[in-house]
Write a protein that holds these residues in place. Structure first.
Motif, PDB file in Angstrom:
ATOM      1  N   GLY A 183       0.590  -1.332   0.212  1.00 14.54           N
ATOM      2  CA  GLY A 183       0.004   0.204   0.075  1.00 14.54           C
ATOM      3  C   GLY A 183       0.394   1.751  -0.254  1.00 14.54           C
ATOM      4  O   GLY A 183       1.681   1.438   1.090  1.00 14.54           O
ATOM      5  N   TYR A 184       1.228   1.961  -1.004  1.00 12.79           N
ATOM      6  CA  TYR A 184       1.312   3.437  -1.227  1.00 12.79           C
ATOM      7  C   TYR A 184       0.774   4.560  -1.098  1.00 12.79           C
ATOM      8  O   TYR A 184      -0.841   4.618  -1.768  1.00 12.79           O
ATOM      9  N   LEU A 185       1.182   5.826  -0.571  1.00 12.98           N
ATOM     10  CA  LEU A 185       0.619   6.827   0.264  1.00 12.98           C
ATOM     11  C   LEU A 185       0.972   7.652  -0.105  1.00 12.98           C
ATOM     12  O   LEU A 185       1.501   7.987   0.509  1.00 12.98           O
ATOM     13  N   PHE A 186       0.484   7.927  -0.888  1.00 15.51           N
ATOM     14  CA  PHE A 186       1.476   9.265  -2.246  1.00 15.51           C
ATOM     15  C   PHE A 186       0.973  10.400  -1.128  1.00 15.51           C
ATOM     16  O   PHE A 186       0.078  10.687  -0.470  1.00 15.51           O
ATOM     17  N   GLN A 187       1.976  11.590  -1.356  1.00 13.27           N
ATOM     18  CA  GLN A 187       1.997  12.643  -1.049  1.00 13.27           C
ATOM     19  C   GLN A 187       0.423  13.575  -1.121  1.00 13.27           C
ATOM     20  O   GLN A 187      -0.020  13.866  -0.406  1.00 13.27           O
ATOM     21  N   GLN A 188       0.663  13.697  -1.827  1.00 14.80           N
ATOM     22  CA  GLN A 188      -1.006  14.296  -2.261  1.00 14.80           C
ATOM     23  C   GLN A 188      -2.367  13.598  -2.783  1.00 14.80           C
ATOM     24  O   GLN A 188      -3.289  13.751  -2.858  1.00 14.80           O
ATOM     25  N   TYR A 189      -1.715  11.752  -2.522  1.00 18.21           N
ATOM     26  CA  TYR A 189      -2.954  11.472  -2.350  1.00 18.21           C
ATOM     27  C   TYR A 189      -3.655  10.296  -3.253  1.00 18.21           C
ATOM     28  O   TYR A 189      -4.055   9.599  -3.208  1.00 18.21           O
ATOM     29  N   ALA A 190      -3.614  10.834  -4.145  1.00 16.53           N
ATOM     30  CA  ALA A 190      -4.209  10.711  -5.655  1.00 16.53           C
ATOM     31  C   ALA A 190      -5.086   9.829  -5.766  1.00 16.53           C
ATOM     32  O   ALA A 190      -5.576   8.618  -6.007  1.00 16.53           O
ATOM     33  N   PRO A 210       3.407  11.526   4.424  1.00 15.53           N
ATOM     34  CA  PRO A 210       2.179  11.854   4.694  1.00 15.53           C
ATOM     35  C   PRO A 210       1.306  13.163   5.164  1.00 15.53           C
ATOM     36  O   PRO A 210       0.098  13.389   4.765  1.00 15.53           O
ATOM     37  N   LEU A 211       1.870  14.044   6.255  1.00 12.80           N
ATOM     38  CA  LEU A 211       1.694  15.178   6.326  1.00 12.80           C
ATOM     39  C   LEU A 211       1.932  16.744   5.947  1.00 12.80           C
ATOM     40  O   LEU A 211       1.511  17.865   6.178  1.00 12.80           O
ATOM     41  N   ALA A 212       2.680  16.230   4.502  1.00 16.04           N
ATOM     42  CA  ALA A 212       3.493  17.223   4.235  1.00 16.04           C
ATOM     43  C   ALA A 212       2.616  18.421   3.286  1.00 16.04           C
ATOM     44  O   ALA A 212       1.952  18.873   3.120  1.00 16.04           O
ATOM     45  N   ALA A 213       1.078  17.769   2.844  1.00 11.46           N
ATOM     46  CA  ALA A 213       0.381  18.426   2.440  1.00 11.46           C
ATOM     47  C   ALA A 213      -1.372  18.951   3.181  1.00 11.46           C
ATOM     48  O   ALA A 213      -2.036  19.546   2.747  1.00 11.46           O
ATOM     49  N   LEU A 214      -1.122  19.229   4.761  1.00  9.37           N
ATOM     50  CA  LEU A 214      -1.517  19.757   5.542  1.00  9.37           C
ATOM     51  C   LEU A 214      -1.264  21.144   5.687  1.00  9.37           C
ATOM     52  O   LEU A 214       0.147  20.896   5.816  1.00  9.37           O
ATOM     53  N   ASP A 215      -1.738  21.498   6.553  1.00 10.67           N
ATOM     54  CA  ASP A 215      -1.261  22.810   7.192  1.00 10.67           C
ATOM     55  C   ASP A 215      -1.450  22.147   8.376  1.00 10.67           C
ATOM     56  O   ASP A 215      -1.316  21.530   9.167  1.00 10.67           O
ATOM     57  N   SER A 216      -0.659  23.276   9.345  1.00  6.65           N
ATOM     58  CA  SER A 216       0.131  22.969  10.770  1.00  6.65           C
ATOM     59  C   SER A 216      -1.636  22.526  11.542  1.00  6.65           C
ATOM     60  O   SER A 216      -0.725  21.146  13.018  1.00  6.65           O
ATOM     61  N   PHE A 217      -1.887  23.154  11.486  1.00  3.12           N
ATOM     62  CA  PHE A 217      -3.062  22.320  12.105  1.00  3.12           C
ATOM     63  C   PHE A 217      -3.650  21.212  12.368  1.00  3.12           C
ATOM     64  O   PHE A 217      -3.945  20.204  12.958  1.00  3.12           O
ATOM     65  N   LEU A 218      -4.290  20.710  10.522  1.00  5.99           N
ATOM     66  CA  LEU A 218      -4.292  19.932  10.788  1.00  5.99           C
ATOM     67  C   LEU A 218      -3.765  18.928  11.489  1.00  5.99           C
ATOM     68  O   LEU A 218      -3.629  17.516  11.072  1.00  5.99           O
ATOM     69  N   ARG A 219      -1.874  19.157  10.510  1.00  8.08           N
ATOM     70  CA  ARG A 219      -1.058  17.714  10.987  1.00  8.08           C
ATOM     71  C   ARG A 219      -0.905  17.466  12.693  1.00  8.08           C
ATOM     72  O   ARG A 219      -1.342  16.161  12.499  1.00  8.08           O
ATOM     73  N   ARG A 220      -1.439  18.016  13.172  1.00  7.11           N
ATOM     74  CA  ARG A 220      -0.708  17.674  14.882  1.00  7.11           C
ATOM     75  C   ARG A 220      -2.513  17.224  14.754  1.00  7.11           C
ATOM     76  O   ARG A 220      -2.065  16.295  16.197  1.00  7.11           O
ATOM     77  N   GLN A 221      -3.638  17.218  14.324  1.00  7.42           N
ATOM     78  CA  GLN A 221      -4.888  16.589  14.559  1.00  7.42           C
ATOM     79  C   GLN A 221      -4.546  15.419  13.779  1.00  7.42           C
ATOM     80  O   GLN A 221      -5.382  13.838  14.571  1.00  7.42           O
ATOM     81  N   LEU A 222      -4.398  15.121  12.941  1.00  6.13           N
ATOM     82  CA  LEU A 222      -3.973  13.410  12.488  1.00  6.13           C
ATOM     83  C   LEU A 222      -3.248  13.389  12.528  1.00  6.13           C
ATOM     84  O   LEU A 222      -3.490  11.606  11.505  1.00  6.13           O
ATOM     85  N   VAL A 254       6.816   1.575   5.844  1.00  6.12           N
ATOM     86  CA  VAL A 254       8.564   2.759   6.061  1.00  6.12           C
ATOM     87  C   VAL A 254       7.809   4.064   5.846  1.00  6.12           C
ATOM     88  O   VAL A 254       6.635   4.258   5.009  1.00  6.12           O
ATOM     89  N   TRP A 255       8.201   5.127   6.477  1.00  4.30           N
ATOM     90  CA  TRP A 255       7.280   6.209   6.948  1.00  4.30           C
ATOM     91  C   TRP A 255       8.361   7.531   6.591  1.00  4.30           C
ATOM     92  O   TRP A 255       9.613   7.570   6.824  1.00  4.30           O
ATOM     93  N   VAL A 256       8.223   7.822   5.029  1.00  6.02           N
ATOM     94  CA  VAL A 256       9.146   8.851   4.383  1.00  6.02           C
ATOM     95  C   VAL A 256       9.093   9.973   5.044  1.00  6.02           C
ATOM     96  O   VAL A 256       7.903  10.821   4.809  1.00  6.02           O
ATOM     97  N   SER A 257       9.783  10.847   5.538  1.00  6.58           N
ATOM     98  CA  SER A 257       9.952  12.381   6.172  1.00  6.58           C
ATOM     99  C   SER A 257      11.121  12.901   6.018  1.00  6.58           C
ATOM    100  O   SER A 257      12.589  12.472   6.371  1.00  6.58           O
ATOM    101  N   HIS A 258      11.132  14.369   5.850  1.00  4.41           N
ATOM    102  CA  HIS A 258      11.660  15.206   5.841  1.00  4.41           C
ATOM    103  C   HIS A 258      11.841  15.822   7.364  1.00  4.41           C
ATOM    104  O   HIS A 258      13.390  17.027   8.343  1.00  4.41           O
ATOM    105  N   ASP A 259      11.227  16.064   7.991  1.00  5.27           N
ATOM    106  CA  ASP A 259      10.482  16.585   9.609  1.00  5.27           C
ATOM    107  C   ASP A 259      10.684  15.567  10.666  1.00  5.27           C
ATOM    108  O   ASP A 259      10.658  14.482  11.074  1.00  5.27           O
ATOM    109  N   ARG A 260      12.277  15.421  11.128  1.00  6.51           N
ATOM    110  CA  ARG A 260      12.802  14.697  12.659  1.00  6.51           C
ATOM    111  C   ARG A 260      11.252  15.359  13.686  1.00  6.51           C
ATOM    112  O   ARG A 260      11.826  13.822  13.963  1.00  6.51           O
ATOM    113  N   GLY A 261      11.120  15.670  13.808  1.00 10.87           N
ATOM    114  CA  GLY A 261       9.586  15.607  15.030  1.00 10.87           C
ATOM    115  C   GLY A 261       9.059  14.831  14.512  1.00 10.87           C
ATOM    116  O   GLY A 261       8.176  14.437  15.532  1.00 10.87           O
ATOM    117  N   GLU A 262       8.342  14.758  13.481  1.00 15.41           N
ATOM    118  CA  GLU A 262       7.500  13.856  12.907  1.00 15.41           C
ATOM    119  C   GLU A 262       7.613  12.324  13.202  1.00 15.41           C
ATOM    120  O   GLU A 262       7.023  11.399  13.787  1.00 15.41           O
TER     121      GLU A 262
END
Length: 374
Positions: free
Chosen positions: A80-87, A160-172, A188-196
């Motif tokens: 299963g592949y979750l794209f950045q823009q969900y596709a 997976p959270l890059a397309a969301l604003d910061s408020f939605l990110r914290r929720q989801l 496998v969770w790809v990110s450049h955000d160390r906190g995430e």
């Protein structure tokens, strides 16, 4: 069974060379700066790109093997592949997007399974909406439901959270973590955000310029990175060339004119000293590893003051040293033009230069101070 990945692929002048495993029930972080090969790695696992060499195995099944000429198509890999823009399919409703991945079920079972996934991902009331009518969070949950409908053996998440604003990110973010915990297979969770990834993954594999480092614990990456690439991603913002000091247990930083006590033993391959901004602190007279600096500039951040410092013995074009202080601490400093600071021996990071930055002083007199700028 785990997901095992050992592949190489040439993209023009860029070479991808990765080797890692994700265990059942584990969410492994694939962490790296933009352009380091994270998304390309996921595309190779999913079967969208074909590696030049190597092997990919999932749950005991060989998905790709260059020597045996095995290359399963994406629809047979059960990934299963979750794209950045969900596709999502734009002409289909959320319910139809989910049902499209249920395979050859009869109509009744298809309706039942779709209803289960709608309830699981909290999409009640949005089933009849098309992607353009869904919020960012509903789009993400619909994409996850569609992935789960296909009964994957592994899940790949590309920012997976890059397309969301910061408020939605914290929720989801916690909701996504809950879905992955219930999934039970490797992810496998790809990110450049160390906190995430710090909040959601226990182990991490760092990619630098297409090459993966051995996976390690998230705590290990944050507390004691061994390379410049890993240090950047762990949040370290100060770097300078380093060499063994004149005495055992010391290091020399010629561009800053400093000799410092170091807790970590010197090892072969070390060429760079890393210091986290928050580990540079005001010092009292006579403190170990204390040195005077001229304050070059000060920037006010949301919750801190960022002071760029030039050690008094520094060469003309030496990189500046950034110090991050709480606003109250900065306000209490008696002299804001010349400060005595220290860095404890245990806070000196001795690093190998895997990123190839060289750390030669630039014409402006300072290297970029933040990992995102490097």
């Amino acid at each position: 069974m785990p997901l095992n990945v050992q592949i190489k692929k040439q993209y023009g002048a860029f070479r991808l060379n990765v080797d890692f495993s994700a265990q059942p029930g584990e969410v492994l972080a694939l962490l790296g700066a933009s352009g380091c090969g994270k998304s390309a790695t996921l595309k190779c696992i999913a079967g969208i790109h074909r590696p030049d060499w190597g092997r990919i195995e999932l749950d005991g099944r060989v998905l790709f093997d260059s020597e045996r000429r095995i290359d399963l198509p994406p629809q047979k890999r059960r990934v299963g592949y979750l794209f950045q823009q969900y596709a999502l399919f734009p002409h289909m409703t959320a319910e139809q997007n989910i049902a499209a991945c249920l395979g050859r079920l009869d109509r009744k079972k298809r309706r039942e399974r779709t209803a289960e996934l709608v309830a699981l991902l909290r999409l009640e009331g949005a089933e009849g909406l098309r992607p353009a009518q869904l919020s960012g969070g509903q789009q993400q949950r619909t994409a996850l439901a569609r992935i789960l409908a296909s009964q994957p053996l592994a899940i790949l998440l590309d920012e997976p959270l890059a397309a969301l604003d910061s408020f939605l990110r914290r929720q989801l973010e916690p909701e996504l973590r809950d879905v992955l915990e219930r999934f039970g297979g490797p992810a496998v969770w790809v990110s450049h955000d160390r906190g995430e990834v710090y909040r959601n993954c226990r182990r991490v594999c760092v990619l630098t310029a297409g090459r993966s480092a051995p996976a390690c614990g998230m705590q290990e990456l944050m507390s004691s990175p061994k390379t410049v690439g890993a240090a950047r991603l762990s949040g370290c913002g100060n770097y300078a060339p380093v060499q063994p000091g004149p005495r055992p247990g010391t290091v020399s930083v010629p561009v800053w004119g400093l000799t410092l006590e170091a807790a970590a033993p010197w090892r072969e391959g070390v060429t760079v000293l890393g210091i986290r901004e928050e580990r540079v602190r005001p010092a009292g007279e006579g403190a170990e590893n204390a040195f005077r600096c001229r304050v070059v500039r000060v920037t006010e951040d949301v919750s801190a003051m960022l002071a760029d410092l030039q050690p008094e013995g520094a060469a003309e074009n030496a990189p500046l040293l950034r110090m991050a202080l709480g606003k109250d601490v900065w306000a209490a400093l008696p002299d804001k033009e010349r400060v005595l600071v220290l860095v404890h021996a245990g806070d000196l990071l001795l690093l190998e230069d895997d990123a190839g930055v060289g750390l030669c002083p630039n014409p402006a007199g300072a290297l970029p101070l933040h990992p995102t700028a490097l």
